[in-house]
Design a protein around this motif. Structure first.
Motif, PDB file in Angstrom:
ATOM      1  N   LEU A 155       0.834  -1.200   0.000  1.00  0.00           N
ATOM      2  CA  LEU A 155       0.000   0.000   0.000  1.00  0.00           C
ATOM      3  C   LEU A 155       0.870   1.251   0.000  1.00  0.00           C
ATOM      4  O   LEU A 155       1.829   1.352   0.774  1.00  0.00           O
ATOM      5  N   ASN A 156       0.550   2.190  -0.875  1.00  0.00           N
ATOM      6  CA  ASN A 156       1.258   3.467  -0.890  1.00  0.00           C
ATOM      7  C   ASN A 156       0.874   4.314   0.315  1.00  0.00           C
ATOM      8  O   ASN A 156      -0.065   4.009   1.042  1.00  0.00           O
ATOM      9  N   ASP A 157       1.590   5.406   0.506  1.00  0.00           N
ATOM     10  CA  ASP A 157       1.354   6.266   1.663  1.00  0.00           C
ATOM     11  C   ASP A 157      -0.033   6.900   1.660  1.00  0.00           C
ATOM     12  O   ASP A 157      -0.513   7.335   2.703  1.00  0.00           O
ATOM     13  N   ASP A 158      -0.674   6.942   0.483  1.00  0.00           N
ATOM     14  CA  ASP A 158      -2.016   7.533   0.443  1.00  0.00           C
ATOM     15  C   ASP A 158      -3.065   6.621   1.050  1.00  0.00           C
ATOM     16  O   ASP A 158      -4.212   7.017   1.247  1.00  0.00           O
ATOM     17  N   GLY A 159      -2.667   5.367   1.367  1.00  0.00           N
ATOM     18  CA  GLY A 159      -3.583   4.426   1.987  1.00  0.00           C
ATOM     19  C   GLY A 159      -4.634   3.864   1.057  1.00  0.00           C
ATOM     20  O   GLY A 159      -5.543   3.151   1.494  1.00  0.00           O
ATOM     21  N   ILE A 160      -4.502   4.135  -0.243  1.00  0.00           N
ATOM     22  CA  ILE A 160      -5.509   3.707  -1.218  1.00  0.00           C
ATOM     23  C   ILE A 160      -4.898   2.916  -2.364  1.00  0.00           C
ATOM     24  O   ILE A 160      -5.346   1.823  -2.684  1.00  0.00           O
ATOM     25  N   THR A 161      -3.876   3.481  -2.985  1.00  0.00           N
ATOM     26  CA  THR A 161      -3.273   2.861  -4.161  1.00  0.00           C
ATOM     27  C   THR A 161      -2.134   1.914  -3.772  1.00  0.00           C
ATOM     28  O   THR A 161      -1.605   1.969  -2.653  1.00  0.00           O
ATOM     29  N   ASN A 162      -1.745   1.063  -4.717  1.00  0.00           N
ATOM     30  CA  ASN A 162      -0.715   0.053  -4.482  1.00  0.00           C
ATOM     31  C   ASN A 162       0.562   0.341  -5.265  1.00  0.00           C
ATOM     32  O   ASN A 162       0.527   0.987  -6.312  1.00  0.00           O
ATOM     33  N   GLY A 178      -4.361  -2.242  -1.243  1.00  0.00           N
ATOM     34  CA  GLY A 178      -5.487  -1.460  -1.730  1.00  0.00           C
ATOM     35  C   GLY A 178      -6.450  -2.307  -2.543  1.00  0.00           C
ATOM     36  O   GLY A 178      -6.107  -3.392  -3.025  1.00  0.00           O
ATOM     37  N   GLY A 179      -7.665  -1.806  -2.733  1.00  0.00           N
ATOM     38  CA  GLY A 179      -8.723  -2.583  -3.368  1.00  0.00           C
ATOM     39  C   GLY A 179      -8.440  -3.021  -4.788  1.00  0.00           C
ATOM     40  O   GLY A 179      -9.011  -4.009  -5.262  1.00  0.00           O
ATOM     41  N   ASN A 180      -7.552  -2.316  -5.504  1.00  0.00           N
ATOM     42  CA  ASN A 180      -7.277  -2.672  -6.896  1.00  0.00           C
ATOM     43  C   ASN A 180      -6.387  -3.898  -7.045  1.00  0.00           C
ATOM     44  O   ASN A 180      -6.087  -4.298  -8.179  1.00  0.00           O
ATOM     45  N   PHE A 181      -5.986  -4.486  -5.952  1.00  0.00           N
ATOM     46  CA  PHE A 181      -5.105  -5.663  -6.019  1.00  0.00           C
ATOM     47  C   PHE A 181      -5.846  -6.905  -6.504  1.00  0.00           C
ATOM     48  O   PHE A 181      -5.322  -7.703  -7.291  1.00  0.00           O
ATOM     49  N   TRP A 182      -7.082  -7.093  -6.067  1.00  0.00           N
ATOM     50  CA  TRP A 182      -7.713  -8.404  -6.152  1.00  0.00           C
ATOM     51  C   TRP A 182      -8.110  -8.822  -7.558  1.00  0.00           C
ATOM     52  O   TRP A 182      -7.775  -9.929  -8.003  1.00  0.00           O
ATOM     53  N   GLU A 183      -8.829  -7.996  -8.264  1.00  0.00           N
ATOM     54  CA  GLU A 183      -9.340  -8.409  -9.573  1.00  0.00           C
ATOM     55  C   GLU A 183      -8.238  -8.676 -10.594  1.00  0.00           C
ATOM     56  O   GLU A 183      -8.319  -9.662 -11.341  1.00  0.00           O
ATOM     57  N   PRO A 184      -7.201  -7.846 -10.690  1.00  0.00           N
ATOM     58  CA  PRO A 184      -6.142  -8.148 -11.663  1.00  0.00           C
ATOM     59  C   PRO A 184      -5.434  -9.476 -11.385  1.00  0.00           C
ATOM     60  O   PRO A 184      -5.065 -10.193 -12.322  1.00  0.00           O
ATOM     61  N   VAL A 185      -5.246  -9.804 -10.111  1.00  0.00           N
ATOM     62  CA  VAL A 185      -4.600 -11.075  -9.784  1.00  0.00           C
ATOM     63  C   VAL A 185      -5.505 -12.236 -10.168  1.00  0.00           C
ATOM     64  O   VAL A 185      -5.045 -13.236 -10.737  1.00  0.00           O
ATOM     65  N   THR A 186      -6.783 -12.109  -9.886  1.00  0.00           N
ATOM     66  CA  THR A 186      -7.722 -13.169 -10.248  1.00  0.00           C
ATOM     67  C   THR A 186      -7.766 -13.360 -11.763  1.00  0.00           C
ATOM     68  O   THR A 186      -7.797 -14.495 -12.260  1.00  0.00           O
ATOM     69  N   ALA A 187      -7.752 -12.258 -12.509  1.00  0.00           N
ATOM     70  CA  ALA A 187      -7.757 -12.356 -13.973  1.00  0.00           C
ATOM     71  C   ALA A 187      -6.486 -13.043 -14.468  1.00  0.00           C
ATOM     72  O   ALA A 187      -6.529 -13.880 -15.396  1.00  0.00           O
ATOM     73  N   GLU A 194      -0.316  -3.450 -14.049  1.00  0.00           N
ATOM     74  CA  GLU A 194      -0.947  -2.189 -14.426  1.00  0.00           C
ATOM     75  C   GLU A 194      -2.293  -2.019 -13.704  1.00  0.00           C
ATOM     76  O   GLU A 194      -2.627  -0.925 -13.246  1.00  0.00           O
ATOM     77  N   GLY A 195      -3.036  -3.116 -13.579  1.00  0.00           N
ATOM     78  CA  GLY A 195      -4.300  -3.041 -12.853  1.00  0.00           C
ATOM     79  C   GLY A 195      -4.113  -2.874 -11.360  1.00  0.00           C
ATOM     80  O   GLY A 195      -4.850  -2.127 -10.708  1.00  0.00           O
ATOM     81  N   ILE A 196      -3.108  -3.541 -10.804  1.00  0.00           N
ATOM     82  CA  ILE A 196      -2.861  -3.470  -9.354  1.00  0.00           C
ATOM     83  C   ILE A 196      -2.496  -2.064  -8.920  1.00  0.00           C
ATOM     84  O   ILE A 196      -2.944  -1.571  -7.863  1.00  0.00           O
ATOM     85  N   VAL A 197      -1.680  -1.363  -9.715  1.00  0.00           N
ATOM     86  CA  VAL A 197      -1.177  -0.041  -9.317  1.00  0.00           C
ATOM     87  C   VAL A 197      -2.064   1.101  -9.833  1.00  0.00           C
ATOM     88  O   VAL A 197      -1.758   2.275  -9.591  1.00  0.00           O
ATOM     89  N   ALA A 198      -3.148   0.768 -10.514  1.00  0.00           N
ATOM     90  CA  ALA A 198      -4.025   1.805 -11.062  1.00  0.00           C
ATOM     91  C   ALA A 198      -4.547   2.719  -9.966  1.00  0.00           C
ATOM     92  O   ALA A 198      -4.849   2.263  -8.851  1.00  0.00           O
ATOM     93  N   PRO A 199      -4.689   4.019 -10.240  1.00  0.00           N
ATOM     94  CA  PRO A 199      -5.179   4.968  -9.223  1.00  0.00           C
ATOM     95  C   PRO A 199      -6.666   4.749  -8.916  1.00  0.00           C
ATOM     96  O   PRO A 199      -7.378   4.108  -9.675  1.00  0.00           O
TER      97      PRO A 199
END
Length: 416
Positions: free
Chosen positions: A209-216, A378-387, A411-416
């Motif tokens: 998790l990045n310092d913003d607490g949202i993105t990866n 962050g929430g963007n981690f899950w779907e790209p890994v599953t795909a 690219e999906g994991i680190v997306a803003p």
């Protein structure tokens, strides 16, 4: 439909089973007259917890009511709510949601940012009586926002001793070979990034998790270093094609254990009792094995996790909600939780008890802790890994397009 335990009249607890569509909840109601209005001085609280914890929570709530019966009358409602999806349920209507709720520690930052949790009052006793890692998991910037409840929300290896030696279980490759020779399977859930982290975690490739607490941030597609993202993905391709391997979810794992098709699998303590019942004297548990990657043996990693108890900042009965949360999470009730549900305590004294220490599943989790870390994703981690893993399992990924698939996933994991 809620499951209700009205503790105004605990001696008259009458379970009423309501028929209906599959998946609808049953209702437990206790009352001399359900239409009778509650007294104005009645303390009304709603508790959310895992559906599997219903019997346990009923006992804990009953004990709480008895302890404080001379101080207040209670109307305590229990509603089943998945701990992994608690935040989404709370955000639907925070002011009308549960007063007390169980949740997985990876949701803590979101709940604090949303104002759903306030700092725990007088946290010193909680910090002193619980494992340091559990306290860390319940804290943001060294401030405690929830009460540690369990220290076992991780995963390890279950294996049937009738098929595997103590040497076999140190190598994932050897386990797959043994399983294939018996026309059996070693299972793992690849539909969840929680488990897929196992292959990347001890390679030097990173995600977090990045310092913003949202993105990866994520380097799983790195093309440099002693172990490259391509190396890990290539190893996964080989595992997916192995006749001894099966990717399946929690329900599929239990089904395979019970019918004999699965003789080893990566899973968690919540299924310890079921696995032991199925395998009897063959029941075994261990830290995760190593797997072959880039010509070396790499220990499989894991996310460690903790279950926490939170008190809704918008609770209309915050004083009593805090007391109930403390009651659910205290030493004696963590011991009861282990006895009834097999869940590992976060309380230091409870965790040190002989009964807990003799549990193969808890011992395996402790051994695995050397190779685990807190899940902060962050929430963007899950779907790209599953795909990514779905494409591997469906044979849509080859060595030729492997790097491309890795790049798309990252690219999906680190997306803003």
């Amino acid at each position: 439909m809620k499951k209700i335990i009205n503790l105004l009249f605990p001696a008259l607890l009458l379970p009423v089973l309501l028929s209906g569509c599959q998946g609808k909840n049953q209702t437990l109601r206790t009352s001399v007259n359900d239409t009778q209005a509650l007294d104005s001085d009645t303390v009304s609280l709603t508790v959310w917890g895992a559906q599997e914890d219903e019997a346990l929570l009923a006992e804990l709530i009953d004990g709480f009511q008895k302890k404080y019966q001379n101080e207040a009358k209670f109307n305590i409602t229990y509603t089943p709510q998945s701990e992994s999806d608690c935040t989404n349920a709370l955000m639907g209507d925070l002011e009308q949601s549960a007063d007390v709720f169980a949740f997985a520690d990876d949701q803590l930052n979101t709940l604090v940012a949303a104002g759903a949790l306030e700092p725990v009052e007088q946290p010193e006793n909680i910090k002193a009586s619980n494992l340091p890692e559990a306290v860390l998991a319940a804290s943001v910037n060294d401030t405690l926002y929830a009460l540690p409840l369990t220290a076992d929300n991780g995963y390890f290896l279950y294996y049937n001793k009738q098929y595997f030696s103590e040497t076999d279980i140190t190598s994932f490759d050897q386990m797959l070979a043994v399983a294939a020779s018996q026309n059996k399977k070693v299972s793992m859930e690849w539909s969840s990034g929680w488990y897929v982290y196992s292959f990347f975690g001890n390679t030097g490739l990173t995600v977090g998790l990045n310092d913003d607490g949202i993105t990866n941030y994520c380097t799983w597609n790195d093309t440099k270093g002693p172990v490259k993202g391509y190396d890990v993905a290539k190893a996964m391709l080989g595992i997916a094609d192995h006749p001894g391997f099966l990717s399946t979810d929690d329900a599929g794992f239990l089904e395979g254990v019970r019918n004999g098709t699965i003789i080893a699998g990566i899973n968690g303590v919540w299924n310890a009792r079921a696995v032991e019942e199925a395998w009897g004297s063959g029941y075994g548990a261990s830290k995760l094995p190593s797997y072959t990657c880039a010509g070396q043996q790499i220990p499989m990693a894991s996310f460690s996790g903790y279950k926490l108890i939170g008190v809704n900042a918008y609770s209309k009965e915050k004083e009593w909600a805090n007391k109930l949360a403390e009651w659910i999470a205290n030493e004696d009730n963590q011991k009861l939780r282990f006895q009834m549900r097999g869940q590992g305590p976060s309380n230091i004294n409870a965790a040190a008890s002989k009964e807990v220490q003799s549990s193969p599943a808890i011992a395996a989790l402790i051994d695995q802790s050397e190779f685990s870390c807190l899940q902060r994703i962050g929430g963007n981690f899950w779907e790209p890994v599953t795909a990514f893993t779905t494409n591997i399992l469906n044979k849509q990924t080859t060595e030729q397009n492997l790097q491309e698939q890795l790049d798309t996933m990252v690219e999906g994991i680190v997306a803003p």
